[in-house]
Scaffold this motif. Structure first.
Motif, PDB file in Angstrom:
ATOM      1  N   ILE A  33      49.793 110.724 175.899  1.00  0.00           N
ATOM      2  CA  ILE A  33      50.255 109.371 175.591  1.00  0.00           C
ATOM      3  C   ILE A  33      51.701 109.404 175.108  1.00  0.00           C
ATOM      4  CG2 ILE A  33      49.895 107.371 174.092  1.00  0.00           C
ATOM      5  CD1 ILE A  33      46.929 108.046 174.046  1.00  0.00           C
ATOM      6  N   HIS A  34      51.971 110.299 174.152  1.00  0.00           N
ATOM      7  CA  HIS A  34      53.342 110.443 173.633  1.00  0.00           C
ATOM      8  C   HIS A  34      53.428 111.757 172.877  1.00  0.00           C
ATOM      9  CE1 HIS A  34      57.135 109.605 171.578  1.00  0.00           C
ATOM     10  NE2 HIS A  34      57.299 108.576 172.384  1.00  0.00           N
ATOM     11  N   THR A  35      54.557 112.415 172.952  1.00  0.00           N
ATOM     12  CA  THR A  35      54.724 113.693 172.251  1.00  0.00           C
ATOM     13  C   THR A  35      54.557 113.539 170.744  1.00  0.00           C
ATOM     14  OG1 THR A  35      57.132 113.333 172.259  1.00  0.00           O
ATOM     15  CG2 THR A  35      56.207 114.711 174.013  1.00  0.00           C
ATOM     16  N   ASP A  36      54.888 112.351 170.199  1.00  0.00           N
ATOM     17  CA  ASP A  36      54.697 112.121 168.765  1.00  0.00           C
ATOM     18  C   ASP A  36      53.225 112.198 168.385  1.00  0.00           C
ATOM     19  OD1 ASP A  36      57.371 111.846 168.319  1.00  0.00           O
ATOM     20  OD2 ASP A  36      57.366 109.654 168.171  1.00  0.00           O
ATOM     21  N   PHE A  37      52.343 111.757 169.302  1.00  0.00           N
ATOM     22  CA  PHE A  37      50.905 111.802 169.027  1.00  0.00           C
ATOM     23  C   PHE A  37      50.438 113.251 168.870  1.00  0.00           C
ATOM     24  CE2 PHE A  37      48.887 107.558 170.390  1.00  0.00           C
ATOM     25  CZ  PHE A  37      50.009 106.849 169.990  1.00  0.00           C
ATOM     26  N   GLU A  38      50.996 114.136 169.677  1.00  0.00           N
ATOM     27  CA  GLU A  38      50.611 115.544 169.582  1.00  0.00           C
ATOM     28  C   GLU A  38      51.224 116.190 168.337  1.00  0.00           C
ATOM     29  OE1 GLU A  38      50.606 119.682 172.238  1.00  0.00           O
ATOM     30  OE2 GLU A  38      51.654 117.890 172.995  1.00  0.00           O
ATOM     31  N   ARG A  39      52.488 115.891 168.106  1.00  0.00           N
ATOM     32  CA  ARG A  39      53.196 116.521 166.979  1.00  0.00           C
ATOM     33  C   ARG A  39      52.606 116.093 165.633  1.00  0.00           C
ATOM     34  NH1 ARG A  39      58.169 114.809 164.780  1.00  0.00           N
ATOM     35  NH2 ARG A  39      58.300 113.294 166.473  1.00  0.00           N
ATOM     36  N   GLY A  40      52.224 114.828 165.515  1.00  0.00           N
ATOM     37  CA  GLY A  40      51.709 114.326 164.245  1.00  0.00           C
ATOM     38  C   GLY A  40      50.210 114.109 164.231  1.00  0.00           C
ATOM     39  N   PHE A  41      49.493 114.767 165.133  1.00  0.00           N
ATOM     40  CA  PHE A  41      48.053 114.553 165.268  1.00  0.00           C
ATOM     41  C   PHE A  41      47.317 114.800 163.944  1.00  0.00           C
ATOM     42  CE2 PHE A  41      43.766 116.150 165.977  1.00  0.00           C
ATOM     43  CZ  PHE A  41      43.224 115.209 166.833  1.00  0.00           C
ATOM     44  N   ILE A  42      46.441 113.854 163.576  1.00  0.00           N
ATOM     45  CA  ILE A  42      45.585 114.007 162.390  1.00  0.00           C
ATOM     46  C   ILE A  42      44.139 114.199 162.828  1.00  0.00           C
ATOM     47  CG2 ILE A  42      44.715 112.906 160.300  1.00  0.00           C
ATOM     48  CD1 ILE A  42      47.363 111.351 160.156  1.00  0.00           C
ATOM     49  N   ARG A  43      43.622 113.247 163.603  1.00  0.00           N
ATOM     50  CA  ARG A  43      42.254 113.350 164.096  1.00  0.00           C
ATOM     51  C   ARG A  43      42.065 112.367 165.256  1.00  0.00           C
ATOM     52  NH1 ARG A  43      41.744 110.443 159.232  1.00  0.00           N
ATOM     53  NH2 ARG A  43      40.769 108.377 159.429  1.00  0.00           N
ATOM     54  N   ALA A  44      40.948 112.517 165.938  1.00  0.00           N
ATOM     55  CA  ALA A  44      40.600 111.616 167.035  1.00  0.00           C
ATOM     56  C   ALA A  44      39.218 111.052 166.790  1.00  0.00           C
ATOM     57  CB  ALA A  44      40.629 112.361 168.371  1.00  0.00           C
ATOM     58  N   GLU A  45      39.082 109.747 166.955  1.00  0.00           N
ATOM     59  CA  GLU A  45      37.773 109.097 166.884  1.00  0.00           C
ATOM     60  C   GLU A  45      37.269 108.969 168.316  1.00  0.00           C
ATOM     61  OE1 GLU A  45      38.704 106.453 162.865  1.00  0.00           O
ATOM     62  OE2 GLU A  45      38.719 105.494 164.844  1.00  0.00           O
ATOM     63  N   VAL A  46      36.148 109.600 168.597  1.00  0.00           N
ATOM     64  CA  VAL A  46      35.706 109.780 169.975  1.00  0.00           C
ATOM     65  C   VAL A  46      34.308 109.189 170.188  1.00  0.00           C
ATOM     66  CG1 VAL A  46      35.261 111.455 171.816  1.00  0.00           C
ATOM     67  CG2 VAL A  46      37.034 111.928 170.095  1.00  0.00           C
ATOM     68  N   ILE A  47      34.174 108.440 171.293  1.00  0.00           N
ATOM     69  CA  ILE A  47      32.873 107.917 171.720  1.00  0.00           C
ATOM     70  C   ILE A  47      32.689 108.325 173.178  1.00  0.00           C
ATOM     71  CG2 ILE A  47      31.423 105.873 172.021  1.00  0.00           C
ATOM     72  CD1 ILE A  47      33.372 104.417 170.075  1.00  0.00           C
ATOM     73  N   ALA A  48      31.562 108.917 173.496  1.00  0.00           N
ATOM     74  CA  ALA A  48      31.283 109.244 174.897  1.00  0.00           C
ATOM     75  C   ALA A  48      31.176 107.960 175.704  1.00  0.00           C
ATOM     76  CB  ALA A  48      29.986 110.042 175.003  1.00  0.00           C
ATOM     77  N   TYR A  49      31.655 108.006 176.944  1.00  0.00           N
ATOM     78  CA  TYR A  49      31.659 106.803 177.787  1.00  0.00           C
ATOM     79  C   TYR A  49      30.278 106.166 177.875  1.00  0.00           C
ATOM     80  CZ  TYR A  49      31.437 104.022 182.041  1.00  0.00           C
ATOM     81  OH  TYR A  49      31.185 103.005 182.938  1.00  0.00           O
ATOM     82  N   ASP A  50      29.247 106.948 178.135  1.00  0.00           N
ATOM     83  CA  ASP A  50      27.896 106.396 178.277  1.00  0.00           C
ATOM     84  C   ASP A  50      27.450 105.701 177.003  1.00  0.00           C
ATOM     85  OD1 ASP A  50      27.712 107.273 180.879  1.00  0.00           O
ATOM     86  OD2 ASP A  50      26.609 109.112 180.386  1.00  0.00           O
ATOM     87  N   ASP A  51      27.779 106.274 175.853  1.00  0.00           N
ATOM     88  CA  ASP A  51      27.415 105.644 174.579  1.00  0.00           C
ATOM     89  C   ASP A  51      28.192 104.352 174.373  1.00  0.00           C
ATOM     90  OD1 ASP A  51      25.616 107.631 173.901  1.00  0.00           O
ATOM     91  OD2 ASP A  51      27.098 108.814 172.794  1.00  0.00           O
ATOM     92  N   TYR A  52      29.462 104.345 174.738  1.00  0.00           N
ATOM     93  CA  TYR A  52      30.295 103.148 174.571  1.00  0.00           C
ATOM     94  C   TYR A  52      29.713 101.988 175.376  1.00  0.00           C
ATOM     95  CZ  TYR A  52      34.592 100.350 174.153  1.00  0.00           C
ATOM     96  OH  TYR A  52      35.506  99.350 173.870  1.00  0.00           O
ATOM     97  N   VAL A  53      29.323 102.267 176.609  1.00  0.00           N
ATOM     98  CA  VAL A  53      28.774 101.210 177.472  1.00  0.00           C
ATOM     99  C   VAL A  53      27.372 100.813 177.016  1.00  0.00           C
ATOM    100  CG1 VAL A  53      28.049 100.664 179.819  1.00  0.00           C
ATOM    101  CG2 VAL A  53      30.191 101.902 179.438  1.00  0.00           C
ATOM    102  N   ARG A  54      26.545 101.788 176.707  1.00  0.00           N
ATOM    103  CA  ARG A  54      25.148 101.515 176.318  1.00  0.00           C
ATOM    104  C   ARG A  54      25.076 100.686 175.034  1.00  0.00           C
ATOM    105  NH1 ARG A  54      21.962 104.501 172.902  1.00  0.00           N
ATOM    106  NH2 ARG A  54      23.503 106.195 172.898  1.00  0.00           N
TER     107      ARG A  54
END
Length: 366
Positions: A311-332
């Motif tokens: 997305i942007h090099t700043d996102f990688e350089r300053g990465f803290i954490r990622a909130e992740v939802i699997a696609y199937d769970d998001y839709v379900r």
């Protein structure tokens, strides 16, 4: 991430027709004579992904942004291209800009379309193209060996790279592509490969161009191409460029009906992109919100910070954490709120390896 795929092949095998079909635009003149493509044609096309529509129904964004692929139509190569025959090195240089190569091979009979080699033989055609690419790589490598050898007189560490390059030259001289050359993580040949972007180091997909009547079952020529590709560990896609060109001006609904009449579920573009993703080890993750739903391309095996950097090099350089939802769970569970309530939204750190279909929100600080 820009994914560039070069379309190569001998003249009159259907390259430009395929390019027009893939991009649904007549950007490359298709004519019954060699070298009708004088400049490499480039088109950026969206990647079809039904998951985006499903996500959009839930997130109701202002827009949907698809991943894209750059297709580059490179003029037909001939015997001696590495020595300047035909349009020669001008077009070999264009291949260096791509991530992968689609080699179109003619597997159809048509007396009205001449073949530069005088007859249909896809294995011969494959060998001609690959020989020219190997010879071009040998020329590039020879120049680097000469330069680094001179420098190594004052820097003994460079001698290791020279020795590695000479071994690679022997590999090429035996007619073997760079991609089959064994190498390790600390191999001194790494600098050479990074700098030269050698043509035969790129993954290859063979595109068997057939007549409309040969799509349901492989003809003898396609069978030969598949056998040859299997021996080399390469992927094959079977397309009728002529039929794809006929669909170029159709609406999505009309195209679906047209494909169904041939018993097909997807067009040549979708097949080719899917194969390119597989060959290059690529996948997609998604961001979804009220502003947009977007697909992002990443390499399988990448960590969360690396994927954030797409997305942007700043996102990688300053990465803290990622909130992740699997696609199937998001839709379900009908979106982020439902996923949170069900306890399936995960908080992942720097070591997390992204999976195809992850729906993600990044937190970063710079």
């Amino acid at each position: 991430m820009a994914l560039g795929v070069g379309i190569v092949g001998l003249p009159n095998v259907g390259k430009s027709t395929l390019f027009n079909a893939l991009t649904r635009a007549q950007n490359a003149e298709a004519a019954n004579y060699p070298f009708c493509t004088i400049e490499p044609n480039k088109a950026t096309v969206p990647v079809a992904d039904a998951r985006l529509e499903a996500l959009a129904k839930i997130a109701k964004p202002d827009k949907i942004v698809k991943a894209t692929v750059d297709f580059i139509d490179i003029a037909g190569l001939v015997r001696g291209a590495s020595k300047g025959e035909g349009l020669g090195n001008k077009f070999l240089a264009n291949i260096r800009e791509t991530s992968a190569i689609i080699q179109v091979v003619r597997c159809f009979e048509d007396d009205d379309v001449v073949h530069v080699e005088g007859g249909i033989d896809p294995i011969r055609d494959i060998e001609i193209i690959e020989t020219e690419l190997v010879l071009a790589d040998m020329q590039s490598l020879e120049k680097r060996i000469d330069r680094i050898t001179r420098q190594s007189r004052a820097d003994k560490e460079l001698r290791k790279e020279v020795d590695a390059m000479e071994l690679l030259m022997k590999h090429l001289d035996a007619g073997q592509p760079v991609r089959t050359y064994p190498r390790g993580e600390a191999d001194p040949i790494g600098n050479t490969l990074t700098e030269l972007q050698l043509l035969t180091d790129k993954p290859v997909i063979y595109c068997a161009n057939v007549g409309e009547g040969d799509l349901e079952a492989d003809n003898a020529q396609v069978a030969r191409v598949k056998e040859n590709a299997a021996q080399k560990g390469c992927d094959v896609v079977v397309i009728s460029a002529k039929m794809e060109a006929e669909m170029a001006g159709l609406s999505d609904a009309e195209r679906d009906d047209f494909l169904a009449s041939y018993g097909l579920k997807e067009c040549g573009l979708d097949q080719t992109v899917r194969m390119a993703y597989h060959t290059l080890g690529l996948a997609s993750y998604f961001t979804a919100g009220p502003m947009e739903v977007r697909a992002w391309t990443f390499h399988r095996g990448w960590t969360a910070p690396q994927c954030a950097g797409v997305i942007h090099t700043d996102f990688e350089r300053g990465f803290i954490r990622a909130e992740v939802i699997a696609y199937d769970d998001y839709v379900r569970l009908n979106g982020e709120a439902g996923a949170k309530a069900a306890g399936v939204m995960r908080v992942e750190g720097k070591e997390y390896l992204f999976k195809d279909g992850d729906v993600v929100h990044f937190l970063f600080n710079v």
